[in-house]
Design a protein around this motif. Structure first.
Motif, PDB file in Angstrom:
ATOM      1  N   THR A  61     -28.045  50.105 -46.638  1.00 23.94           N
ATOM      2  CA  THR A  61     -28.570  50.864 -45.511  1.00 23.94           C
ATOM      3  C   THR A  61     -30.074  51.036 -45.650  1.00 23.94           C
ATOM      4  O   THR A  61     -30.553  51.484 -46.688  1.00 23.94           O
ATOM      5  CB  THR A  61     -27.901  52.256 -45.467  1.00 23.94           C
ATOM      6  OG1 THR A  61     -26.491  52.090 -45.434  1.00 23.94           O
ATOM      7  CG2 THR A  61     -28.341  53.039 -44.254  1.00 23.94           C
ATOM      8  N   TYR A  92     -13.856  60.528 -34.597  1.00 21.80           N
ATOM      9  CA  TYR A  92     -14.274  59.680 -35.709  1.00 21.80           C
ATOM     10  C   TYR A  92     -14.647  60.586 -36.870  1.00 21.80           C
ATOM     11  O   TYR A  92     -15.560  61.400 -36.760  1.00 21.80           O
ATOM     12  CB  TYR A  92     -15.469  58.815 -35.306  1.00 21.80           C
ATOM     13  CG  TYR A  92     -16.038  57.992 -36.438  1.00 21.80           C
ATOM     14  CD1 TYR A  92     -15.351  56.899 -36.945  1.00 21.80           C
ATOM     15  CD2 TYR A  92     -17.262  58.314 -37.008  1.00 21.80           C
ATOM     16  CE1 TYR A  92     -15.873  56.139 -37.982  1.00 21.80           C
ATOM     17  CE2 TYR A  92     -17.792  57.558 -38.040  1.00 21.80           C
ATOM     18  CZ  TYR A  92     -17.089  56.475 -38.524  1.00 21.80           C
ATOM     19  OH  TYR A  92     -17.609  55.730 -39.553  1.00 21.80           O
ATOM     20  N   VAL A 102     -16.480  61.164 -40.010  1.00 21.54           N
ATOM     21  CA  VAL A 102     -17.662  60.554 -40.614  1.00 21.54           C
ATOM     22  C   VAL A 102     -17.457  60.302 -42.111  1.00 21.54           C
ATOM     23  O   VAL A 102     -17.925  59.301 -42.644  1.00 21.54           O
ATOM     24  CB  VAL A 102     -18.899  61.450 -40.362  1.00 21.54           C
ATOM     25  CG1 VAL A 102     -20.103  60.955 -41.115  1.00 21.54           C
ATOM     26  CG2 VAL A 102     -19.194  61.533 -38.881  1.00 21.54           C
ATOM     27  N   GLY A 159     -14.323  57.630 -42.293  1.00 22.62           N
ATOM     28  CA  GLY A 159     -14.503  56.456 -41.445  1.00 22.62           C
ATOM     29  C   GLY A 159     -13.272  56.125 -40.620  1.00 22.62           C
ATOM     30  O   GLY A 159     -13.169  55.045 -40.047  1.00 22.62           O
ATOM     31  N   HIS A 209      -9.749  51.306 -38.545  1.00 21.43           N
ATOM     32  CA  HIS A 209     -10.935  50.661 -37.977  1.00 21.43           C
ATOM     33  C   HIS A 209     -10.661  50.237 -36.537  1.00 21.43           C
ATOM     34  O   HIS A 209      -9.519  50.083 -36.129  1.00 21.43           O
ATOM     35  CB  HIS A 209     -11.389  49.461 -38.808  1.00 21.43           C
ATOM     36  CG  HIS A 209     -10.487  48.278 -38.700  1.00 21.43           C
ATOM     37  ND1 HIS A 209      -9.303  48.173 -39.382  1.00 21.43           N
ATOM     38  CD2 HIS A 209     -10.594  47.150 -37.954  1.00 21.43           C
ATOM     39  CE1 HIS A 209      -8.721  47.032 -39.077  1.00 21.43           C
ATOM     40  NE2 HIS A 209      -9.477  46.389 -38.206  1.00 21.43           N
ATOM     41  N   GLU A 219     -18.884  51.490 -36.338  1.00 21.78           N
ATOM     42  CA  GLU A 219     -19.454  52.466 -37.258  1.00 21.78           C
ATOM     43  C   GLU A 219     -20.071  53.597 -36.443  1.00 21.78           C
ATOM     44  O   GLU A 219     -20.114  53.527 -35.212  1.00 21.78           O
ATOM     45  CB  GLU A 219     -20.533  51.819 -38.126  1.00 21.78           C
ATOM     46  CG  GLU A 219     -20.017  50.714 -39.018  1.00 21.78           C
ATOM     47  CD  GLU A 219     -21.132  50.071 -39.825  1.00 21.78           C
ATOM     48  OE1 GLU A 219     -20.939  49.934 -41.037  1.00 21.78           O
ATOM     49  OE2 GLU A 219     -22.180  49.734 -39.251  1.00 21.78           O
ATOM     50  N   ILE A 220     -20.571  54.583 -37.121  1.00 23.03           N
ATOM     51  CA  ILE A 220     -21.158  55.747 -36.477  1.00 23.03           C
ATOM     52  C   ILE A 220     -22.236  55.359 -35.474  1.00 23.03           C
ATOM     53  O   ILE A 220     -22.384  55.974 -34.419  1.00 23.03           O
ATOM     54  CB  ILE A 220     -21.682  56.738 -37.544  1.00 23.03           C
ATOM     55  CG1 ILE A 220     -21.993  58.093 -36.912  1.00 23.03           C
ATOM     56  CG2 ILE A 220     -22.876  56.169 -38.277  1.00 23.03           C
ATOM     57  CD1 ILE A 220     -22.280  59.179 -37.939  1.00 23.03           C
ATOM     58  N   TRP A 221     -22.995  54.292 -35.749  1.00 23.64           N
ATOM     59  CA  TRP A 221     -24.105  53.862 -34.897  1.00 23.64           C
ATOM     60  C   TRP A 221     -23.634  53.251 -33.581  1.00 23.64           C
ATOM     61  O   TRP A 221     -24.413  53.095 -32.646  1.00 23.64           O
ATOM     62  CB  TRP A 221     -24.984  52.851 -35.636  1.00 23.64           C
ATOM     63  CG  TRP A 221     -25.332  53.314 -36.999  1.00 23.64           C
ATOM     64  CD1 TRP A 221     -24.867  52.797 -38.178  1.00 23.64           C
ATOM     65  CD2 TRP A 221     -26.179  54.405 -37.347  1.00 23.64           C
ATOM     66  NE1 TRP A 221     -25.374  53.508 -39.227  1.00 23.64           N
ATOM     67  CE2 TRP A 221     -26.192  54.506 -38.748  1.00 23.64           C
ATOM     68  CE3 TRP A 221     -26.919  55.318 -36.610  1.00 23.64           C
ATOM     69  CZ2 TRP A 221     -26.914  55.467 -39.424  1.00 23.64           C
ATOM     70  CZ3 TRP A 221     -27.646  56.287 -37.285  1.00 23.64           C
ATOM     71  CH2 TRP A 221     -27.635  56.356 -38.674  1.00 23.64           C
ATOM     72  N   ASP A 222     -22.357  52.867 -33.516  1.00 23.04           N
ATOM     73  CA  ASP A 222     -21.811  52.207 -32.329  1.00 23.04           C
ATOM     74  C   ASP A 222     -21.187  53.177 -31.337  1.00 23.04           C
ATOM     75  O   ASP A 222     -20.770  52.773 -30.259  1.00 23.04           O
ATOM     76  CB  ASP A 222     -20.741  51.187 -32.750  1.00 23.04           C
ATOM     77  CG  ASP A 222     -21.289  50.153 -33.705  1.00 23.04           C
ATOM     78  OD1 ASP A 222     -22.343  49.570 -33.390  1.00 23.04           O
ATOM     79  OD2 ASP A 222     -20.675  49.932 -34.764  1.00 23.04           O
ATOM     80  N   ARG A 272     -27.345  51.975 -32.583  1.00 29.21           N
ATOM     81  CA  ARG A 272     -27.358  50.646 -33.223  1.00 29.21           C
ATOM     82  C   ARG A 272     -28.520  49.821 -32.671  1.00 29.21           C
ATOM     83  O   ARG A 272     -29.217  49.138 -33.401  1.00 29.21           O
ATOM     84  CB  ARG A 272     -26.028  49.938 -32.979  1.00 29.21           C
ATOM     85  CG  ARG A 272     -26.029  48.469 -33.256  1.00 29.21           C
ATOM     86  CD  ARG A 272     -25.503  47.997 -34.563  1.00 29.21           C
ATOM     87  NE  ARG A 272     -24.269  48.553 -34.991  1.00 29.21           N
ATOM     88  CZ  ARG A 272     -23.988  48.695 -36.290  1.00 29.21           C
ATOM     89  NH1 ARG A 272     -24.866  48.329 -37.206  1.00 29.21           N
ATOM     90  NH2 ARG A 272     -22.847  49.198 -36.671  1.00 29.21           N
TER      91      ARG A 272
END
Length: 178
Positions: free
Chosen positions: A2, A39, A41, A44, A61, A70-73, A149
């Motif tokens: 990351t 979700y 965190v 996951g 998933h 993921e969290i960014w999406d 993202r």
């Protein structure tokens, strides 16, 4: 690994979104169904709840545009496939939308800093990271509607350019974002 600029404000333990859709047929009639997506965190994992049933579906998933979601999406307006159904996330709870807004503001600030840094060296930063976004004619974006993202990708692109021309300055900048 990351990048350091991806480590921002701590998100809420659970991000929560709502969506809805029509289910049925023209012959039998349509029923509005609501879906809640949570979700976690830390783990996951996703929890999907459908209106009209007490069942919750736990998913390890969900496949997204860039691989597992993921969290960014996750943001208001994101299109993801949940249980085989294309779904647009329509609303986020207050904690979730506040966190997305704060992260977007932080990332946009970093993106502007990097653009200014590149201009110092006579480079024109590439087009903004909103180039691939759908144009929506509204006065303001939905709260929680920032694609994190995409913002991270824009920062990575600018950072790569700075690293190419001034590696030392790029390393200093990256260290200052933590």
């Amino acid at each position: 690994q990351t990048p350091p600029w991806a480590r921002g404000a701590r998100p809420p333990r659970v991000l929560e979104f709502r969506s809805w859709f029509q289910e049925g047929s023209s012959r039998c009639g349509f029923v509005r169904r609501e879906l809640t997506l949570q979700y976690d965190v830390v783990t996951g994992e996703f929890l999907v709840k459908l209106s009209g049933t007490d069942k919750g579906y736990s998913l390890t998933h969900i496949m997204g545009r860039y691989g597992p979601v993921e969290i960014w999406d996750l943001f208001v307006g994101a299109n993801i496939n949940i249980l085989g159904k294309p779904t647009t996330l329509m609303q986020a709870n207050l904690k979730t939308s506040d966190w997305i807004e704060a992260e977007a503001k932080r990332l946009q600030k970093l993106q502007k800093q990097l653009g200014a840094e590149l201009r110092k060296y006579g480079l024109q930063p590439p087009a903004s990271s909103t180039a691939g976004e759908k144009l929506v004619m509204r006065k303001r974006q939905n709260k929680g509607g920032h694609n994190l993202r995409q913002l991270l990708g824009g920062i990575s692109q600018l950072y790569g350019e700075l690293e190419r021309v001034r590696p030392g300055r790029a390393a200093e900048w990256a260290a200052s974002t933590t």
